[in-house]
Motif scaffolding. Structure first.
Motif, mmCIF file in Angstrom:
data_model
loop_
_atom_site.group_PDB
_atom_site.id
_atom_site.type_symbol
_atom_site.label_atom_id
_atom_site.label_comp_id
_atom_site.label_asym_id
_atom_site.label_seq_id
_atom_site.Cartn_x
_atom_site.Cartn_y
_atom_site.Cartn_z
ATOM 1 N N ASN A 1 -25.938 -33.631 142.179
ATOM 2 C CA ASN A 1 -26.590 -34.906 141.879
ATOM 3 C C ASN A 1 -25.624 -35.895 141.239
ATOM 4 O O ASN A 1 -25.928 -36.554 140.244
ATOM 5 C CB ASN A 1 -27.807 -34.686 140.964
ATOM 6 C CG ASN A 1 -27.433 -33.970 139.668
ATOM 7 O OD1 ASN A 1 -26.323 -33.452 139.529
ATOM 8 N ND2 ASN A 1 -28.359 -33.939 138.722
ATOM 9 N N ILE A 2 -24.440 -36.023 141.834
ATOM 10 C CA ILE A 2 -23.432 -36.950 141.325
ATOM 11 C C ILE A 2 -23.825 -38.372 141.703
ATOM 12 O O ILE A 2 -24.476 -38.605 142.730
ATOM 13 C CB ILE A 2 -22.040 -36.579 141.869
ATOM 14 C CG1 ILE A 2 -20.936 -37.238 141.047
ATOM 15 C CG2 ILE A 2 -21.923 -36.896 143.359
ATOM 16 C CD1 ILE A 2 -19.555 -36.681 141.324
ATOM 17 N N THR A 3 -23.439 -39.335 140.901
ATOM 18 C CA THR A 3 -23.860 -40.722 141.117
ATOM 19 C C THR A 3 -22.658 -41.649 141.273
ATOM 20 O O THR A 3 -21.510 -41.265 141.033
ATOM 21 C CB THR A 3 -24.715 -41.210 139.935
ATOM 22 O OG1 THR A 3 -23.958 -41.051 138.723
ATOM 23 C CG2 THR A 3 -26.005 -40.419 139.845
ATOM 24 N N ASP A 4 -22.960 -42.901 141.644
ATOM 25 C CA ASP A 4 -21.904 -43.890 141.875
ATOM 26 C C ASP A 4 -21.028 -44.097 140.645
ATOM 27 O O ASP A 4 -19.811 -44.254 140.760
ATOM 28 C CB ASP A 4 -22.528 -45.241 142.255
ATOM 29 C CG ASP A 4 -23.123 -45.240 143.647
ATOM 30 O OD1 ASP A 4 -22.857 -44.276 144.398
ATOM 31 O OD2 ASP A 4 -23.837 -46.198 143.987
ATOM 32 N N ASN A 5 -21.632 -44.118 139.454
ATOM 33 C CA ASN A 5 -20.849 -44.443 138.258
ATOM 34 C C ASN A 5 -19.785 -43.394 137.952
ATOM 35 O O ASN A 5 -18.854 -43.661 137.194
ATOM 36 C CB ASN A 5 -21.768 -44.649 137.048
ATOM 37 C CG ASN A 5 -22.514 -43.382 136.660
ATOM 38 O OD1 ASN A 5 -22.753 -42.517 137.502
ATOM 39 N ND2 ASN A 5 -22.904 -43.283 135.397
ATOM 40 N N VAL A 6 -19.889 -42.210 138.571
ATOM 41 C CA VAL A 6 -18.840 -41.197 138.422
ATOM 42 C C VAL A 6 -17.749 -41.396 139.476
ATOM 43 O O VAL A 6 -16.567 -41.489 139.150
ATOM 44 C CB VAL A 6 -19.418 -39.769 138.534
ATOM 45 C CG1 VAL A 6 -18.288 -38.737 138.502
ATOM 46 C CG2 VAL A 6 -20.391 -39.510 137.402
ATOM 47 N N ILE A 7 -18.151 -41.472 140.745
ATOM 48 C CA ILE A 7 -17.115 -41.495 141.796
ATOM 49 C C ILE A 7 -16.292 -42.775 141.770
ATOM 50 O O ILE A 7 -15.119 -42.764 142.182
ATOM 51 C CB ILE A 7 -17.706 -41.263 143.201
ATOM 52 C CG1 ILE A 7 -18.589 -42.419 143.639
ATOM 53 C CG2 ILE A 7 -18.463 -39.954 143.267
ATOM 54 C CD1 ILE A 7 -18.909 -42.369 145.132
ATOM 55 N N LEU B 1 -20.340 -34.395 134.370
ATOM 56 C CA LEU B 1 -19.803 -34.951 135.612
ATOM 57 C C LEU B 1 -18.839 -36.104 135.322
ATOM 58 O O LEU B 1 -17.794 -36.228 135.955
ATOM 59 C CB LEU B 1 -20.940 -35.443 136.511
ATOM 60 C CG LEU B 1 -21.775 -34.341 137.176
ATOM 61 C CD1 LEU B 1 -22.980 -34.942 137.875
ATOM 62 C CD2 LEU B 1 -20.934 -33.537 138.154
ATOM 63 N N MET B 2 -19.172 -36.927 134.360
ATOM 64 C CA MET B 2 -18.290 -38.027 133.998
ATOM 65 C C MET B 2 -16.956 -37.514 133.460
ATOM 66 O O MET B 2 -15.901 -38.154 133.638
ATOM 67 C CB MET B 2 -18.971 -38.928 132.958
ATOM 68 C CG MET B 2 -18.196 -40.203 132.629
ATOM 69 S SD MET B 2 -17.934 -41.259 134.076
ATOM 70 C CE MET B 2 -19.602 -41.906 134.293
ATOM 71 N N ALA B 3 -16.983 -36.354 132.825
ATOM 72 C CA ALA B 3 -15.752 -35.772 132.273
ATOM 73 C C ALA B 3 -14.743 -35.440 133.373
ATOM 74 O O ALA B 3 -13.529 -35.370 133.116
ATOM 75 C CB ALA B 3 -16.078 -34.516 131.465
#
Length: 496
Positions: A388-394, A370-372
């Motif tokens: 299940n994406i998180t804040d640190n990605v968006i 996801l980070m990629a």
């Protein structure tokens, strides 16, 4: 009073008036005099009073889009002069105006024939007897297709020289024959949701009258989505003869077999393909090269191996919808996560030009994968619904104008707000099925100083949030909307 108010809107570029209001000549004249930068005017269903409405609309100049559907007092004469006065006009909506006749389209053809600005005029209209009208035009050698800058009624996003678009209705056998016989230079054809009325001899045959479309050898754009009567013979004929085809949409054409679809891999100029929900397999997509757009959502027989090979073969991809591969029945969850991880990394490593990505519903993507996604610098639209994406990605995503994150339960208010600040051109944000968020004040702050003219639309089903927004939102650049569009929720998606 109207003129006084309009003097305060000298930089106005878009004006959309409510339906069914009464517009006087004075109001339209005030718009033309004061709003010199106006490019987009929408006055559908407005009641035009006084008698000089035709003379009034010709005063509108510099417009690119004009929507005046159901403005019943307009006539051919006024609309024709309006077209002449607006040489950069791209869209003209004259649906449901009883005084408009085919003379308008003939005149529009003549008015646009010598355009040198490359702008294509899209005219939207409605005929009760539309089939007879098209038959008349086609039999007369496509008279009002002669101008390369005039598109046929009801066709959107025109990019080709000669275009025909049929509304969803029954197409007769003679009409298809006339089209294929007389419109030899046709480049764009839209028959989405159409029903074909076959002749008696073809009704129970493997052949189809649509096979004649293969005679249109200049065809570059063909939309046959949800044409229920589409047969294998038509796909084979198109693959063998329409070698200039760049765009093909056959979504929902349920009668087409995998064998016939394989013939499409011979179309070397193909750039955009929609085979949504078709029975395609890896041996089909691995032979596709040079695409910049693929929609294969719902193609449940594809595997991660085939998708990865396709990505390797198509580095210029800009649009990708592969939602389906994430819902395949893989019993081993760890194995599924590994495969999803490798697919996302293949996307980020190979598709640097990607602008649109839909991976809705994939709950087993690793945090690393996801980070990629944040490495896709050209990405403009991203759908991560039910992931299940998180804040640190968006918070690391930048340059987006749309994010769909329905049911992404791990997102927080702080993450959403930071994301909005990092994406000042954001137009749509879908936060349905996320725990209640107290974001009114932060949204105000994030959007109040926008200078790009873009209004952020936040989609939610939280009635309390919408009610609060109406009371406390002061920024002119944000609006909360109730969105009831159905989202298919897969088991455990919301909480895993």
């Amino acid at each position: 009073m109207v003129s006084k108010k309009l003097t305060e809107l000298l930089n106005l570029e878009c004006l959309i008036l409510p339906c069914n209001i009464t517009l006087s000549d004075e109001t339209i004249i005030a718009i033309s005099k004061n709003c010199k930068k106006l490019k987009h005017l929408k006055i559908p269903h407005c009641r035009l009073v006084q008698s000089n409405n035709d003379n009034v609309i010709v005063k509108l100049k510099g417009l690119k889009k004009f929507y005046c559907a159901s403005c019943k007092k307009l006539t051919d004469a006024g609309v024709i002069q309006f077209i002449h006065n607006n040489p950069d006009l791209e869209v003209l909506d004259i649906c449901f105006i009883p005084n408009i006749t085919v003379d308008t389209f003939i005149a529009a053809d003549q008015a646009t024939e010598n355009r040198v600005n490359g702008v294509i005029l899209y005219i939207r209209f409605y005929y009760e007897d539309i089939e007879e009208a098209f038959e008349l035009i086609i039999k007369s050698q496509c008279t009002y297709h002669n101008s390369k800058y005039l598109a046929d009624p009801n066709i959107a996003e025109i990019q080709s020289q000669y275009c025909v678009h049929f509304l969803p209705f029954t197409l007769s056998h003679p009409l298809i024959i006339a089209l294929s016989k007389n419109c030899k230079k046709l480049k764009r054809l839209e028959i989405a949701h159409g029903t074909i009325e076959e002749s008696t001899e073809l009704r129970f045959s493997s052949a189809s009258v649509l096979d004649d479309l293969s005679k249109l050898q200049y065809l570059e754009h063909l939309n046959l989505s949800f044409v229920a009567d589409l047969k294998n013979s038509t796909i084979l004929a198109i693959a063998n003869n329409c070698k200039k085809l760049k765009f093909l949409n056959i979504e929902g054409c349920i009668n087409i077999t995998a064998t016939s679809l394989m013939a499409l891999t011979s179309l070397k100029n193909l750039q955009e393909l929609n085979v949504n929900s078709h029975n395609i397999k890896d041996n089909f997509i691995v032979k596709l090269n040079g695409l910049n757009r693929l929609d294969c959502a719902g193609c449940i027989n594809l595997t991660h191996t085939g998708i990865v090979q396709f990505l390797n073969n198509n580095p210029d991809l800009e649009f990708l919808d592969i939602t389906s591969i994430f819902h395949m029945d893989i019993i081993d969850a760890a194995n599924k996560a590994t495969k999803n991880h490798s697919t996302i990394l293949a996307i980020t490593n190979n598709c640097k030009k990607l602008k649109f990505l839909n991976i809705e519903g994939c709950k087993n993507i690793t945090a690393t994968a996801l980070m990629a996604l944040t490495s896709l610098k050209n990405l403009q639209e991203l759908n991560v619904n039910l992931i299940n994406i998180t804040d640190n990605v968006i918070v690391k995503l930048k340059g987006l104008n749309r994010l769909d994150c329905v049911g992404c339960m791990k997102l927080t208010e702080n993450g959403i707000i930071t994301f909005m600040k990092n994406n000042p051109d954001l137009e749509n944000l879908d936060i349905r099925l996320i725990n209640y968020m107290d974001i009114i004040d932060a949204v105000n702050e994030a959007t109040k100083n926008r200078t790009n003219g873009i209004i952020l639309k936040i989609h939610t089903i939280d009635d309390e949030l919408i009610k609060e927004s109406k009371c406390f939102i002061t920024s002119p650049w944000v609006v909360f909307r109730r969105n009831s569009k159905r989202i298919e929720i897969y088991e455990d998606n919301l909480y895993n």
